[in-house]
Motif scaffolding. Structure first.
Motif, short mmCIF file in Angstrom:
data_model
loop_
_atom_site.label_atom_id
_atom_site.label_comp_id
_atom_site.label_asym_id
_atom_site.label_seq_id
_atom_site.Cartn_x
_atom_site.Cartn_y
_atom_site.Cartn_z
N VAL A 914 25.72 -73.50 -133.54
CA VAL A 914 24.70 -73.87 -132.55
C VAL A 914 25.34 -74.70 -131.45
CG1 VAL A 914 22.61 -75.21 -132.15
CG2 VAL A 914 22.72 -73.68 -134.09
N LEU A 915 26.21 -75.63 -131.85
CA LEU A 915 26.90 -76.47 -130.85
C LEU A 915 27.73 -75.60 -129.90
CD1 LEU A 915 28.09 -79.47 -133.04
CD2 LEU A 915 26.38 -79.52 -131.22
N SER A 919 27.20 -74.28 -125.52
CA SER A 919 28.17 -74.26 -124.40
C SER A 919 28.37 -72.84 -123.87
CB SER A 919 29.50 -74.87 -124.83
OG SER A 919 30.04 -74.12 -125.89
N SER A 920 28.25 -71.82 -124.72
CA SER A 920 28.37 -70.44 -124.23
C SER A 920 27.56 -69.50 -125.10
CB SER A 920 29.84 -70.00 -124.23
OG SER A 920 29.89 -68.63 -123.90
N LEU A 921 26.41 -69.13 -124.56
CA LEU A 921 25.55 -68.19 -125.29
C LEU A 921 26.21 -66.82 -125.40
CD1 LEU A 921 22.82 -67.95 -126.63
CD2 LEU A 921 21.80 -67.42 -124.43
N LEU A 922 27.02 -66.49 -124.39
CA LEU A 922 27.69 -65.18 -124.41
C LEU A 922 28.66 -65.08 -125.57
CD1 LEU A 922 28.38 -64.44 -120.68
CD2 LEU A 922 26.93 -63.22 -122.23
N SER A 927 30.40 -63.07 -130.85
CA SER A 927 31.24 -63.31 -132.02
C SER A 927 30.54 -64.02 -133.17
CB SER A 927 32.47 -64.11 -131.62
OG SER A 927 32.05 -65.32 -131.02
N PHE A 928 29.50 -64.77 -132.93
CA PHE A 928 28.79 -65.41 -134.06
C PHE A 928 27.30 -65.52 -133.74
CE2 PHE A 928 30.87 -68.53 -131.37
CZ PHE A 928 29.82 -69.35 -130.96
N PRO A 929 26.60 -64.34 -133.63
CA PRO A 929 25.15 -64.43 -133.37
C PRO A 929 24.51 -65.23 -134.50
CG PRO A 929 25.76 -62.22 -134.08
CD PRO A 929 27.04 -62.96 -133.87
N LEU A 930 23.58 -66.10 -134.13
CA LEU A 930 23.11 -67.13 -135.06
C LEU A 930 22.19 -66.57 -136.15
CD1 LEU A 930 22.21 -69.50 -132.12
CD2 LEU A 930 24.27 -69.64 -133.50
N TYR A 931 21.63 -65.37 -135.90
CA TYR A 931 20.57 -64.92 -136.81
C TYR A 931 21.08 -64.56 -138.21
CZ TYR A 931 22.22 -60.34 -135.09
OH TYR A 931 22.99 -59.27 -134.73
N GLY A 932 22.35 -64.16 -138.33
CA GLY A 932 22.87 -63.76 -139.64
C GLY A 932 22.84 -64.89 -140.64
N VAL A 972 18.18 -73.12 -128.03
CA VAL A 972 19.29 -72.40 -127.39
C VAL A 972 18.83 -71.04 -126.86
CG1 VAL A 972 21.53 -71.31 -127.79
CG2 VAL A 972 21.07 -73.57 -128.72
N VAL A 973 18.03 -70.34 -127.67
CA VAL A 973 17.73 -68.94 -127.31
C VAL A 973 16.39 -68.76 -126.61
CG1 VAL A 973 19.14 -68.02 -129.18
CG2 VAL A 973 16.72 -68.42 -129.59
N SER A 974 15.49 -69.76 -126.68
CA SER A 974 14.15 -69.53 -126.11
C SER A 974 14.14 -69.29 -124.60
CB SER A 974 13.20 -70.66 -126.49
OG SER A 974 13.73 -71.87 -126.10
N PRO A 975 15.08 -69.87 -123.80
CA PRO A 975 15.02 -69.55 -122.37
C PRO A 975 15.11 -68.05 -122.09
CG PRO A 975 16.51 -71.38 -122.73
CD PRO A 975 16.12 -70.89 -124.08
#
Length: 1922
Positions: A914-915, A919-922, A927-932, A972-975
């Protein structure tokens, strides 16, 4: 399966310590005689015990000792103490405790002399309880009072003794409950509990009054001023009235209160006529009948007479009157008669005003009660029923008619209960009619019954109420009565069995009929002295069995499914002996009689009958053969691999299912199962897979049950011979199960199809459940079968893309022996754990599911924390596991500690990610989408047993951290998901700290005007400091500095964001739903989640649902929120229980005040707002008064209705929101019937919303309207928009929604007033379309008369008027809406009236729109009449004369071609069909005039004026063409005969309009396709010449395709001469033309298929006529290549289907021709195509290709396949076997071997070494949603093995007999080099893959394994050849 009856829970006596010591001390007195002392000691011992069962035994002993006491023993203190102990214990126990019943029995058994003392003792205890009870004890005391009156005479005496006190207590308790209810608003669970307490109190008070009636009456009579009792009864009466009139109470309580009111009146006033007159007065709200009522009771009665009382009061009073007053035998006076007739009148008045379905249910039940009461009156034997009553109850009376109208309105009600009650009411009405007319015993002599029967039979069969009513007639009058009237009834009902919705009703009626018919025939036979059953059963078989067999053999399979489910078992139960008749009839069916395509044929029908018979136990099983040799085993083997799925399933059912679960399996049955499994595991159809698993589960259950029986017999049997036989059977069972498991495990290879994996895993899990995979001493321990390789294949199945396969594989792994799975080996465990953790960060969503399953498998291993530590070290994480489980720790503790460790590890990883994502959502997306990680945490927590946690503190802090990290992920993702364009924009963040980072993101992914933004990936460099300002190029250059480059698309970012939102929602929902609540004021139950956290989660969900714009995000937030709301209602916290109501009122306020600047998400469908409200409302218990739903609906409907000041933004936004929310609520199935009362208002809002000038309001109104149509008329049950299944009678519709009657009528009147087209201007009323749409779904009720209050007659003039509209679509809709309003019997008069409105001659005032609308209405009415009535119009109906008067409309006198065309369509409708609607003379005249019009028309005279006819000219010409087709093609013999045919067909085929040519060709094709019309293929030479000429010159592709299809049918009968004008074409020219056409027409599938089919047919005829000379035809090779090109995987299904039919048709002439007419290469490539099609993904293509076996000469096939329709896997096996035989037959074995080796190596044979090297690099493009192989059915691994097996056979044959020549050495060397290179390259690439490649790169691994296997097997064959 036997279900044990639920037994009451036995609990020990629980008294407080002081009481207990007192009792024990009182029983210790040294007083009394031996008998009493023994009782005291027994009770003392009982009190000291804690075990309830022992206590019961001691109480029983005390009871028998008490019974034995003699009268001369004085009643001393000790005996008093014994009785007191029993009484006190009785009153302290719970209601249903068996110990209480034991004490009641003991007290009841005291001798007579002791009874008074016993009553005193129990009364004292009961009085103590009631004197000053705590409020929480009320329910217990009420239960005790109730128990005293439940078959317990001593208890009843106590109640009588304490009557005033008991009544006072009950009244006080009820008053308390009523007071409490007002303070529980919003607390649904507490409110529901209070309702049930109320119900118990009212029931108990009724019971007390009922059992004490004489006492009450006597007390009041003896002392009229008995104030205490009067006041108590008066207050109790007041409570009942309060409940009755307060709509907050649930119906069960109100209904009971209604009975209580009547009971109390009866108890006070006795059973005379006064009671009836008082009840009448209460129902009529009149004071007159209340004079005899005592003053104190009168006040309460007057409270019920208020004019504003709820309508339910009358209903519950009626129910009370029927239930509480006696109606048996004759009525005591006229007041009772008045009451009996008043009740149905009151109920029928209510019928129209009620809205709730639950109330409709009560009305229906009370009406049925009334009919039963009326029957009881008529059946009184003492004196005859009064004439007035008899007249009212007789059929045809006014009351009877009203009740029938009620029945017709409710017999299709959505509630089952209402329909059932309606049917019972109908049955009782018929009985009433019978009793009032006892003299008429024959129904045919009773005009009322005959009329009723005729009207019922005349109704359409889609009306489900018809079936139940006919069943009632059968019950009363027998089946022969109906069969005499309607002989075709059995066939008609069987025809309806194909429809799932009608099948249960039709089968019930059929059962009634055939059971009754059999009974009648048997009675007639015994009366006539016929002994032989065969004689009288013959007509029964003819009536019922013959039509059934006809349908089974010839109907489509999907139409007969329900016959097997519903009808056949019932028939066999009724007449088991009919089975032999069925089998004989089906076996006598000649084999040549061809069943229609898609039907099961005689063999399939035989299987169906036998299966049903065996399942019913009708078919006996014998040892010597299957069912005594009734079915040969060879036939069963054939049928188990039959082409049709259902035939195979029936055969499997026949083998597996048995009436006895202990029936022993025979060896033959086991062999048949092995034979079945070989070819049937890979089925694409979910239904077939389900049936396969179900049948085999029954078989496995038989194995288990019969083996238990055999084992039991072995232990008891003395005869050695029997023991040996049983032991052999058990050994066979073990062998069968081992073999079955091996077969199922061996198919779980890489590359196995999804369907095969799924079926195998399902079956293996079933085996694991029923038996065991251990290696222990169990008879069926199957662990020894499982090897490590098998277990690894199951483990790799977890990586499947299909969720179901993952789930089953995971379940199976837990059943397999750990020694085979090998997860306990540290290295293996670490490897799997690493794979799971890697998958949890994969960008492919299904990988995270695999990760979750792997983690769940590892959770039970003790050393998991060490493995996790190892992984943490590898990832350089500082991770400290909580504490490792001790070696001797329990399984539950290991699971808890491991779960805690894994969740902490995943949480720590997620926090770090998450940290980085901040800094970079891309980079996160790539490389590490948070949902998994979040998904894995949720899944791991689901397996935890929350009830027994030991590490509470650690869990509590972990939960807190989890909730915090969820909020962080969301931030992080709601915007993205809340942006106005979530698919393409990451919005700017205004926070200055992060704006620099986000600025970079905006430049990395920026919205563009072109679509390459979505399709072109962008490279994201990992170096943070790189300047990315040159972001205009498509790819940002990535510096090669050894860092990882990510391919990121907007789609990846969006998926990362919405899936993360989804998983956060699921995790939060899971935490709230499953974790125990930690209440701040309660430390006894330490929970894990606090009230504040729960409320915080609720507010989080509120924000997501009200502000997210991405559907995926808010839909899944809704799922989590629903879990939360369910938990809130069930929680013990008062604050949490009231949250839903508070949140609901807040959001409704927000909706009310919303405008464009509101924070609420104002999208087209209001995004998540409807979901939010839906979740809050669905949490309200169904049994409550639904106050939240009522309040919400009231507010929303007020907002949704338009008003004068409603056109500003400030008002339209709330209106749009309200309409969208209403739509969601009407769609929500969980609200069920509770939403129905608001449908009328919703419909009004939707219709009026259409009048809004704002698009958004109209759009939402459309969506709401569509939902309401589905809610009212049901889900559409077919593609036909105007299907009769989704319709309702007008009476039923307006009875259920009475408010819509005046609304729709006024709206239609208003809309119809705007359609006048005199002005020439188009005025379209906005709501007109909607009104016509609703009305077109209504049709008249059979009871509708002209005077009917809710009849449809008033709508008709307005609908007819709408036909004058200037809008074509409106005229059409009006015509469609008119049809259902006209009864079939009224069609002729309505049509005549409409035709008479048409002008008799042209004039200046002619209104063409009006004429057109009228003609459309006439046309639609006639078509519906044709469809429904199947009989001509009545003679003298005046239609033909009316038509003659306006025939000018069809001629050129009429300037408008649209009305000309419409008039011609009417003529075609009347003149066209063979079964005419008019009589012959009338129709002859019409045909003559129609022909005159046709011959003078533009179509025949072929003037060029047709182009200048103006708008509608094409439709007009098509109408003319329909007349011409009728005269020339469909029925020329009815017109002027064949001489006209050629001329008209020439005109049609040469017409310049392509639509006319196409219609003509369709007509010819349809006529050629008629089965009876074989002579019609001899067309006139001119027509043939026209057709061939058209085939050469037609330019329109559809027309050309139709021409070629016609020529294909014509040329199949013999050779056709092709002419182009006068020029005759040679065969070669025709073939070349068709070949060119086929090659150039790939753009048009239909044309391409038609050209190639005709070409193939002509070539086939050519080969057949001259096999040797055909080689000279130059286009053969091109044709072969063209057919091959049609078989590719990428081709459309229609093209592949055509190719399959072509190959099947030329099997005999080309593929198996000994002369090899096309040469070896082309023939082998055609065979290659055939086997490709046999492995196609489309089932229809595979089935079609498998038909080739029927065209192969039988001697070439094995006996089990020859002449049988087989399934594709068997056909594939036969094809390869047959090809190998053909190579030998052709003398081409060496060439054949080389060709098959090339097949074996696969498509890659041309690939060179470089391509192999390329494949080894895994720098492959990795797509987010990778489709992989398109064909999910084909199994290349199995195909390669099959080829290898056949090649080995062929090489052995070649070695034995090398007469066909030698192998080509050069070719052998080339193939060897290729195979070696392929084997080496694939092995090298496989070795370079990372560990466990089955998980991280499954598809690549599968491809490489297949390449390697192909090469290895090819090398094996080549090695043997050397």
């Amino acid at each position: 399966m036997v279900v044990k009856k639920k037994t009451a829970k036995v609990e020990a006596v629980v008294l407080d310590q002081e009481q207990l010591h007192k009792l024990i001390a009182s029983l210790s007195l040294d007083d009394g005689l031996d008998g009493v002392r023994e009782v005291a000691e027994t009770l003392q011992a009982c009190l000291k015990l804690k075990e309830p069962v022992q206590q019961i035994q001691l109480v029983k002993k005390a009871g028998s000792l008490l019974e034995a006491l003699s009268e001369n023993q004085p009643c001393g203190a000790l005996l008093q103490a014994c009785l007191h102990t029993l009484a006190l214990t009785y009153t302290s126990l719970q209601a249903k405790n068996p110990l209480r019943r034991a004490i009641a029995s003991a007290l009841g058994s005291v001798p007579a002399w002791l009874k008074e003392e016993t009553v005193e003792s129990l009364s004292a205890c009961l009085s103590d309880c009631m004197s000053n009870p705590a409020s929480d004890k009320h329910q217990h005391i009420i239960d005790t009072i109730s128990a005293c009156l439940d078959g317990f005479p001593i208890g009843e005496s106590c109640i009588h003794k304490l009557l005033p006190e008991v009544l006072q207590f009950l009244q006080k308790t009820l008053s308390d409950y009523l007071h409490q209810n007002s303070g529980l608003v919003g607390r649904h669970i507490a409110q529901a509990q209070l309702m049930y307490s109320c119900l118990a109190a009212v029931k108990t008070s009724m019971l007390v009054v009922q059992r004490s009636q004489e006492l009450v009456g006597a007390a009041l009579h003896a002392d009229p001023d008995h104030r205490t009792l009067q006041n108590t009864l008066s207050s109790l009466f007041g409570c009942y009235i309060h409940i009755l009139t307060d709509e907050e109470f649930i119906q069960a309580v109100q209904s009971t209160a209604g009975m209580a009111v009547v009971l109390l009146i009866r108890s006070v006033m006795g059973a005379g006529g006064d009671v009836a007159s008082v009840v009448c007065s209460l129902l009529c709200r009149s004071v007159q009948g209340l004079h005899p009522v005592p003053h104190w009771l009168k006040q309460g009665c007057e409270g019920l007479l208020a004019c504003d009382r709820p309508p339910g009061v009358s209903l519950y009073l009626c129910h009370g009157a029927l239930a509480m007053l006696s109606w048996k035998s004759a009525l005591p006076g006229p007041q009772w008669e008045q009451l009996l007739l008043l009740i149905p009148k009151t109920l029928l008045e209510l019928d129209v005003s009620i809205k709730e379905s639950s109330t409709a249910m009560v009305v229906a039940r009370v009406l049925t009660l009334w009919s039963a009461a009326a029957l009881e009156c008529l059946q009184g034997e003492t004196q005859p029923c009064p004439a007035g009553l008899q007249q009212c109850f007789s059929g045809g009376s006014e009351l009877h008619q009203c009740l029938l109208e009620h029945i017709y309105s409710h017999w299709e009600h959505p509630l089952d209960g209402v329909r059932h009650q309606t049917r019972t009411l109908f049955h009782n009405l018929l009985l009433l009619h019978q009793h009032t007319n006892p003299s008429i015993s024959d129904p045919t002599k009773d005009p009322y019954i005959t009329d009723l029967t005729q009207s019922l039979l005349g109704l359409e069969w889609h009306m489900k109420g018809k079936y139940g009513s006919l069943s009632c007639l059968v019950d009363l009058y027998g089946a022969e009565y109906l069969l005499d009237i309607e002989a075709q009834l059995p066939a008609c009902l069987l025809g309806l069995m194909g429809d799932q919705t009608l099948a249960p009703h039709a089968s019930d009626l059929l059962e009634k009929l055939f059971v009754s018919h059999k009974g009648q025939l048997a009675a007639e036979a015994s009366a006539g002295g016929k002994i032989d059953t065969e004689d009288w059963m013959q007509p029964w078989h003819q009536t019922w069995v013959s039509p059934l067999l006809q349908v089974l053999c010839r109907a489509r399979l999907d139409q007969t499914t329900y016959i097997l489910d519903y009808f056949l078992p019932k028939l066999l139960r009724c007449s088991p002996s009919s089975l032999s008749h069925m089998v004989q009839a089906l076996q006598n069916t000649p084999p040549c009689s061809q069943a229609p395509p898609g039907s099961r044929g005689a063999v399939g029908a035989l299987m169906t009958c036998l299966r049903a018979a065996r399942a019913q136990g009708v078919l006996p099983c014998s040892e010597e053969g299957l069912w005594g040799g009734l079915v040969p085993v060879s036939l069963l083997q054939q049928v188990l691999v039959h082409k049709h799925d259902q035939v195979r399933m029936d055969a499997l059912g026949l083998v597996c299912e048995s009436h006895r679960s202990t029936e022993v399996l025979t060896s033959q049955e086991m062999d048949l199962i092995h034979h079945f499994l070989l070819f049937n595991l890979n089925s694409q159809s979910p239904g077939v897979r389900q049936q396969t698993v179900s049948s085999l589960k029954k078989l496995l259950c038989r194995v288990k049950d019969s083996s238990q029986l055999l084992q039991k017999r072995l232990s008891q049997e003395r005869r050695q011979e029997q023991r040996d036989r049983d032991q052999r059977t058990l050994d066979k069972y073990k062998e069968f199960l081992c073999c079955l498991c091996l077969k199922l495990l061996e198919v779980l290879l890489p590359g196995a199809s999804f369907s095969k994996c799924l079926t195998s895993l399902h079956l293996l899990v079933q085996v694991g459940d029923l038996f065991t995979f251990t290696t222990g001493p169990d008879v069926f321990a199957l662990g020894e079968v499982i090897t490590s390789a098998h277990a690894q294949n199951v483990l790799h199945s977890v990586a499947s893309n299909f969720l179901e396969v993952k789930q089953l594989a995971s379940t199976l792994l837990q059943q397999l022996p750990p020694s085979a799975v090998e997860l306990h080996i540290p290295e293996r465990m670490r490897c799997v754990l690493k794979a799971a953790l890697d998958l949890s960060t994969s960008t492919k969503p299904f990988d995270s599911v695999s990760a979750a399953h792997l983690l769940n498998l590892l959770l039970r291993l003790p050393d998991l924390s060490l493995a996790l530590l190892h992984c943490a070290e590898e990832q350089h994480l500082t991770f400290q596991p909580p504490s490792s489980p001790q070696p001797q720790a329990s399984e539950a503790l290991i699971l808890e500690l491991n779960t805690l460790t894994v969740v902490q590890f995943l949480l720590q990883c997620l926090q770090l990610e998450v940290l980085r994502a901040q800094s970079s959502l891309l980079q996160a997306a790539a490389s590490f989408p948070l949902y998994g990680r979040a998904h894995c945490i949720t899944a791991v927590l689901q397996g935890l047993n929350i009830g027994s946690l030991s590490q509470t503190e650690q869990w509590r802090s972990l939960v807190s951290e989890l909730i915090t990290v969820c909020y962080s992920v969301s931030d992080v993702v709601s915007p993205v998901v809340q942006s106005s364009s979530p698919e393409g924009l990451i919005p700017m963040d205004t926070d200055s700290d992060t704006s620099a980072g986000l600025q970079k993101i905006l430049q990395e992914i920026q919205p563009r005007d072109t679509n390459d933004f979505f399709t072109s990936p962008r490279e994201l460099d990992t170096h943070q400091g790189e300047d990315h300002t040159q972001g205009q190029s498509t790819h940002t250059p990535s510096l090669d500095t050894g860092g990882e480059g990510y391919r990121v698309t907007a789609q990846m970012v969006l998926v990362c964001c919405w899936r993360s939102m989804k998983e956060v929602s699921m995790l939060l929902g899971q935490l709230c739903q499953s974790l125990p609540l930690h209440c701040t004021n309660d430390d006894t139950h330490p929970g894990l989640i606090t009230e504040e956290q729960v409320e915080g989660v609720g507010l989080y969900f509120r924000q997501q649902l009200l502000q997210s714009r991405h559907r995926g995000a808010f839909e899944l937030a809704y799922v989590g929120f629903v879990r939360l709301t369910e938990m809130l209602c069930r929680s013990g916290s008062q604050a949490l229980q009231q949250l839903p109501a508070r949140w609901l009122s807040e959001v409704l306020e927000e909706v009310k005040s919303s405008d464009p600047s509101s924070k609420l998400c104002a999208t087209r469908r209001s995004a998540g707002i409807p979901f939010y409200i839906q979740a809050l409302l669905s949490s309200e218990p169904k049994s409550s008064s639904c106050s939240l739903l009522k309040m919400t609906m009231k507010e929303l409907i007020a907002l949704a209705m338009p008003s004068a000041d409603r056109n500003t933004d400030r008002s339209t936004v709330p209106q749009v929101h309200a309409l969208n929310i209403l739509r969601a609520l009407y769609r929500d199935t969980r609200l069920g019937e509770n939403i129905i009362p608001f449908v009328s208002d919703g419909m009004q809002a939707a219709v009026l919303g259409f009048t809004s000038p704002v698009w958004a309001v109209r759009n939402s109104s459309t969506l709401l309207f569509s939902t309401l149509i589905t809610r009212i008329f049901g889900v559409k049950k077919g593609k036909d928009e105007h299907s009769k299944k989704n319709r309702m009678t007008g009476r039923e519709f307006f009875t259920r929604f009475p408010a819509l009657y005046p609304f729709l009528l006024s709206q239609l009147e208003e809309a119809a007033a705007t359609v006048e087209s005199d002005s020439g201007q188009v005025k379209l009323h906005p709501s007109l379309f909607l009104l016509l749409l609703v009305l077109s779904r209504l049709y008249p009720s059979p009871m509708d008369g002209s005077s009917s209050p809710l009849g449809l007659a008033p709508f008709m003039p307005f609908i007819i008027r709408c036909g004058r509209s200037a809008v074509y679509r409106t005229r059409e809709m009006a015509a469609r809406a008119l049809v259902p309003f006209v009864l079939v019997t009224q069609v002729p008069s309505t049509v005549r009236a409409l035709l008479q409105e048409l002008p008799p001659k042209p004039g200046a005032q002619t209104q063409q729109n009006q004429i057109h609308g009228t003609l459309l209405q006439v046309l639609f009415l006639l078509r519906s009449y044709q469809t429904d009535s199947h009989r001509p119009l009545p003679p003298g109906c005046g239609i033909s004369s009316a038509l003659h008067q306006c025939m000018w409309l069809a001629s050129r006198q009429n300037s408008c071609v649209v009305t000309r065309g419409a008039f011609l369509d009417v003529l075609v409708c009347l003149c066209g069909p063979k079964i005419s609607l008019l009589d012959d003379s009338e129709v002859g005249e019409l045909r003559k005039e129609a022909l005159d019009v046709l011959m003078a028309s533009e179509l025949v005279l072929s003037t060029n004026s047709s182009t200048s006819l103006g708008p509608g000219s094409t439709q007009y010409l098509l109408s003319l063409a329909r007349v011409a087709l009728s005269a020339a093609v469909e029925a020329p013999e009815l017109w002027r005969g064949p001489q006209l045919t050629t001329q008209l067909l020439t005109c049609l085929l040469q017409c310049p309009q392509y639509e006319v040519r196409e219609l003509a060709l369709e007509g010819i094709l349809r006529r050629l396709g008629d089965e009876e019309e074989e002579d019609w293929t001899r067309l006139h030479e001119t027509t043939l010449s026209n057709l061939t000429s058209l085939a050469l010159h037609e330019t329109h592709p559809q027309c050309l395709a139709k021409v070629l299809q016609v020529l294909c049918v014509l040329s199949s009968g013999g050779e056709l001469q092709w002419k182009d004008g006068v020029l005759v074409l040679s065969q070669e020219e025709v073939l070349r033309h068709l070949l060119t056409l086929a090659e150039n027409s790939v753009h048009s599938v239909e044309l391409h298929c038609a050209a190639l089919t005709l070409l193939s047919q002509l070539l086939g005829q050519l080969v057949q006529s001259d096999p040797k000379g055909v080689a000279a035809v130059p286009c053969l090779a091109q044709w072969g290549a063209l057919v091959c090109s049609c078989c590719g995987e990428e081709q459309p299904a229609e093209v592949k289907l055509m190719a399959a039919k072509v190959l099947v048709s030329c099997t005999a002439t080309v593929l198996t021709n000994p002369a090899l007419p096309l040469g070896l290469t082309t023939t082998v490539s055609l065979w290659r195509c055939l086997v490709t099609l046999l492995q196609d993904e489309d089932q229809e293509v595979r089935d079609s290709a498998s038909d080739f076996t029927s065209n192969v000469p039988p001697q070439m096939l094995s006996t089990d396949v020859a002449g049988v329709s087989v399934c594709p896997p068997v056909a594939l096996d036969s094809a390869v076997k047959l090809l190998c035989r053909l190579f030998e037959l052709w003398g081409q074995a060496p060439a054949g071997i080389l060709a098959l080796i090339e097949w074996l190596l696969g498509e890659e044979e041309g690939n060179n070494e470089l391509q192999l090297e390329d494949a080894s690099s895994l720098e492959d493009e990795d797509f987010l949603f990778e489709k992989g192989d398109l064909n999910l059915w084909a199994e290349p691994v199995q195909w390669v093995k099959l080829l290898h097996t056949r090649l080995l056979h062929l090489t052995q044959t070649l070695k034995r007999d090398p007469g066909d020549g030698d192998l080509d050495e050069a070719q052998l060397r080339r193939l060897s080099a290729l195979a070696e290179a392929q084997a080496l390259g694939s092995r090298r690439t496989l070795d370079s893959l990372p560990g466990l490649p089955q998980f991280c790169c499954a598809m690549e691994h599968g491809r490489l394994m297949l390449r390697h296997q192909r090469a290895s097997l090819a090398l094996d064959v080549l090695g043997r050849l050397r």
